[in-house]
Design a protein around this motif. Sequence first.
Motif, mmCIF file in Angstrom:
data_model
loop_
_atom_site.group_PDB
_atom_site.id
_atom_site.type_symbol
_atom_site.label_atom_id
_atom_site.label_comp_id
_atom_site.label_asym_id
_atom_site.label_seq_id
_atom_site.Cartn_x
_atom_site.Cartn_y
_atom_site.Cartn_z
ATOM 1 N N GLY A 207 0.786 -1.220 0.000
ATOM 2 C CA GLY A 207 0.000 0.000 0.000
ATOM 3 C C GLY A 207 0.820 1.272 0.000
ATOM 4 N N LEU A 208 0.127 2.363 0.294
ATOM 5 C CA LEU A 208 0.734 3.685 0.376
ATOM 6 C C LEU A 208 0.240 4.340 1.653
ATOM 7 C CD1 LEU A 208 2.265 6.118 -1.020
ATOM 8 C CD2 LEU A 208 0.030 6.782 -1.919
ATOM 9 N N ALA A 209 1.164 4.822 2.485
ATOM 10 C CA ALA A 209 0.790 5.462 3.745
ATOM 11 C C ALA A 209 1.141 6.940 3.691
ATOM 12 C CB ALA A 209 1.511 4.793 4.911
ATOM 13 N N LYS A 210 0.140 7.782 3.960
ATOM 14 C CA LYS A 210 0.357 9.225 4.026
ATOM 15 C C LYS A 210 0.245 9.665 5.477
ATOM 16 C CE LYS A 210 -1.665 10.097 -0.550
ATOM 17 N NZ LYS A 210 -2.732 10.820 -1.306
ATOM 18 N N LEU A 211 1.173 10.514 5.909
ATOM 19 C CA LEU A 211 1.173 11.004 7.282
ATOM 20 C C LEU A 211 0.622 12.427 7.335
ATOM 21 C CD1 LEU A 211 1.990 11.016 10.298
ATOM 22 C CD2 LEU A 211 4.280 11.765 9.558
ATOM 23 N N TYR A 212 -0.320 12.620 8.256
ATOM 24 C CA TYR A 212 -0.858 13.949 8.540
ATOM 25 C C TYR A 212 -0.619 14.270 10.004
ATOM 26 C CZ TYR A 212 -3.268 13.715 4.054
ATOM 27 O OH TYR A 212 -3.544 13.617 2.711
ATOM 28 N N ALA A 213 -0.146 15.482 10.295
ATOM 29 C CA ALA A 213 0.065 15.927 11.668
ATOM 30 C C ALA A 213 -0.788 17.171 11.892
ATOM 31 C CB ALA A 213 1.536 16.231 11.933
ATOM 32 N N ASN A 214 -1.687 17.090 12.855
ATOM 33 C CA ASN A 214 -2.648 18.177 13.095
ATOM 34 C C ASN A 214 -3.387 18.553 11.816
ATOM 35 O OD1 ASN A 214 -1.819 18.264 15.775
ATOM 36 N ND2 ASN A 214 -0.258 19.816 15.375
ATOM 37 N N LYS A 222 5.596 4.385 0.213
ATOM 38 C CA LYS A 222 4.957 3.240 -0.421
ATOM 39 C C LYS A 222 5.668 1.962 0.001
ATOM 40 C CE LYS A 222 3.159 2.152 -5.048
ATOM 41 N NZ LYS A 222 3.216 2.545 -6.483
ATOM 42 N N GLY A 223 4.895 0.887 0.166
ATOM 43 C CA GLY A 223 5.489 -0.403 0.540
ATOM 44 C C GLY A 223 4.502 -1.237 1.334
ATOM 45 N N ILE A 237 5.684 1.790 6.776
ATOM 46 C CA ILE A 237 5.530 2.380 8.107
ATOM 47 C C ILE A 237 6.887 2.676 8.739
ATOM 48 C CG2 ILE A 237 4.623 1.984 10.421
ATOM 49 C CD1 ILE A 237 2.541 2.484 8.089
ATOM 50 N N LEU A 238 7.825 1.752 8.600
ATOM 51 C CA LEU A 238 9.168 1.998 9.128
ATOM 52 C C LEU A 238 9.768 3.240 8.487
ATOM 53 C CD1 LEU A 238 10.722 -1.612 9.222
ATOM 54 C CD2 LEU A 238 9.623 -0.341 11.072
ATOM 55 N N ASP A 239 9.534 3.409 7.190
ATOM 56 C CA ASP A 239 10.082 4.571 6.482
ATOM 57 C C ASP A 239 9.439 5.877 6.934
ATOM 58 O OD1 ASP A 239 11.734 2.894 5.062
ATOM 59 O OD2 ASP A 239 10.477 2.827 3.268
ATOM 60 N N LEU A 240 8.200 5.811 7.387
ATOM 61 C CA LEU A 240 7.491 7.008 7.874
ATOM 62 C C LEU A 240 7.815 7.335 9.329
ATOM 63 C CD1 LEU A 240 3.733 6.721 6.773
ATOM 64 C CD2 LEU A 240 5.309 8.533 6.151
ATOM 65 N N SER A 241 8.276 6.349 10.059
ATOM 66 C CA SER A 241 8.301 6.431 11.520
ATOM 67 C C SER A 241 9.179 7.549 12.062
ATOM 68 C CB SER A 241 8.750 5.094 12.118
ATOM 69 O OG SER A 241 10.066 4.770 11.692
ATOM 70 N N TYR A 253 -1.134 15.729 16.756
ATOM 71 C CA TYR A 253 -2.057 14.630 16.478
ATOM 72 C C TYR A 253 -1.659 14.010 15.148
ATOM 73 C CZ TYR A 253 -6.224 12.106 15.027
ATOM 74 O OH TYR A 253 -7.080 11.123 14.594
ATOM 75 N N CYS A 254 -1.297 12.744 15.169
ATOM 76 C CA CYS A 254 -0.823 12.070 13.957
ATOM 77 C C CYS A 254 -1.865 11.076 13.441
ATOM 78 C CB CYS A 254 0.495 11.331 14.232
ATOM 79 S SG CYS A 254 1.883 12.439 14.526
ATOM 80 N N GLU A 255 -2.094 11.139 12.156
ATOM 81 C CA GLU A 255 -3.045 10.227 11.527
ATOM 82 C C GLU A 255 -2.480 9.756 10.193
ATOM 83 O OE1 GLU A 255 -7.766 10.271 11.245
ATOM 84 O OE2 GLU A 255 -6.873 11.703 9.826
ATOM 85 N N LEU A 256 -2.681 8.472 9.912
ATOM 86 C CA LEU A 256 -2.279 7.912 8.631
ATOM 87 C C LEU A 256 -3.491 7.794 7.725
ATOM 88 C CD1 LEU A 256 0.089 4.977 9.703
ATOM 89 C CD2 LEU A 256 0.715 7.336 9.155
ATOM 90 N N SER A 257 -3.279 8.070 6.457
ATOM 91 C CA SER A 257 -4.269 7.794 5.430
ATOM 92 C C SER A 257 -3.682 6.685 4.578
ATOM 93 C CB SER A 257 -4.536 9.042 4.579
ATOM 94 O OG SER A 257 -5.420 8.725 3.516
ATOM 95 N N LEU A 258 -4.333 5.523 4.598
ATOM 96 C CA LEU A 258 -3.777 4.333 3.957
ATOM 97 C C LEU A 258 -4.494 4.037 2.639
ATOM 98 C CD1 LEU A 258 -3.650 2.108 7.164
ATOM 99 C CD2 LEU A 258 -1.829 3.569 6.247
ATOM 100 N N ASP A 259 -3.715 3.998 1.578
ATOM 101 C CA ASP A 259 -4.240 3.589 0.273
ATOM 102 C C ASP A 259 -3.954 2.099 0.138
ATOM 103 O OD1 ASP A 259 -4.865 3.090 -2.362
ATOM 104 O OD2 ASP A 259 -3.846 4.863 -3.159
ATOM 105 N N LEU A 260 -5.005 1.291 0.190
ATOM 106 C CA LEU A 260 -4.835 -0.158 0.159
ATOM 107 C C LEU A 260 -4.661 -0.702 -1.250
ATOM 108 C CD1 LEU A 260 -7.583 -1.095 2.779
ATOM 109 C CD2 LEU A 260 -5.159 -0.620 3.177
ATOM 110 N N MET A 261 -4.872 0.155 -2.251
ATOM 111 C CA MET A 261 -4.707 -0.251 -3.654
ATOM 112 C C MET A 261 -4.040 0.862 -4.448
ATOM 113 S SD MET A 261 -8.222 -2.315 -4.563
ATOM 114 C CE MET A 261 -8.688 -3.795 -3.655
#
Length: 399
Positions: A207-214, A222-223, A237-241, A253-261
């Motif tokens: 997938g693809l993980a996007k990080l949002y803070a506040n 991606k991975g 996730i490790l790459d975003l951490s 406040y941290c939130e991930l937006s996950l693209d599963l496809m």
Amino acid sequence: MIIIGAGAAGLCAAIACARAGQRVVLLEQNSKVGKKILVSGNGKCNIDNRYIQANRFHSRDPDFVEKVLKGYDFSVVEKFFTSIGLELMEGKEGKMFPMSLQASSVVELLKYEAKRAGVQIVCDCTVTGIAKEGDIFTLETTQGTKSCHKLLISSGSPAAPQLGGNDSGYAFATKMGHSLIPRHPSLVQLCSEESWVKGCAGVKVAGLAKLYANGEYITEKKGDLLFTNYGISGLAILDLSREVSIRLANFDYCELSLDLMPELSKERLTNLLLARVHTESEKPIGLWLQGIINKKLIAIILKQSKSRAQAEKELNRKEINKLVHSIKNLKLSINDTKGFKGAEVATGGIDTTEVNPQTMESKLVPDLFFAGEILDVDGDRGGFNFHWAWVTGLRVGYV
């Protein structure tokens, strides 16, 4: 010279210094050298990366990184390993491994070469205090008092305390006047208080993980995404951490937006789902979605999509759009990381503006050197942190 810490940087520096004619004593708190090397890359040891660029490293002082790396690309490290009898092979994304695919090969050959070059290796030796009078460093250790004219601290960071990671090197450095950049876990798994992730534990998607803070977009990776009982892991996730750790430390406040496809655009996925709809079918939506996605994820996709359709025949473009949005923007709040115990490396460390990038010598204390992860430099996943360890070790040895 005395070297504190027989990890990657310490072993490399010990060999380089001994080859240059210095008398070297290498002190290691563990019962064996290279403990972190042994577990790297799931035991295969991702020893370096062919494509070394300064932007794959992170520091408050990027100019320092540029200067250290200049003239010390992968070919220099490869030459060093060839000289100790270790052949390398290339994997994906330029990752380099020992040809044996065994981390133990790396440690054994480094240890053999260090001893062959005349390095005295002392294990089970913890340094408890350091003082300097005139041009002599005096070290108090669990194996007695030791002294030297040159001292290298390569004792790593707090990451992976189960393998010996600790703050001792920082304490010695600050006592001698050095400044520290705040340290946070990096290349680490993320935690969430949302209950639905437990029901998805074990599910792994590309997938693809996007990080949002506040609410502000920060970055994306991606991975692999691996849902766990505590939250989420996987390569993306490790790459975003790194960014997450720093943001959480600032109480964002941290939130991930996950693209599963991620391989399917919104339009292509919408068309795919529309083409699958049979307008006379009574098939439940949850079962219908099992044709395209892991069934453990379906409940949360339906919940976040707020779709009102119960059966396949009730699906229309509006309901499909809701599902597509949820599949490509699954939300997951993050409240913590797995900490230093789960981290491969740490951000922060000794302020590099106080260190000579050519020699790794302290600008504040003559004949005091630093190498490896103790410095305020951490690299991306894929062999970059090892490259930093080898290169800083070599620079000390070539003084």
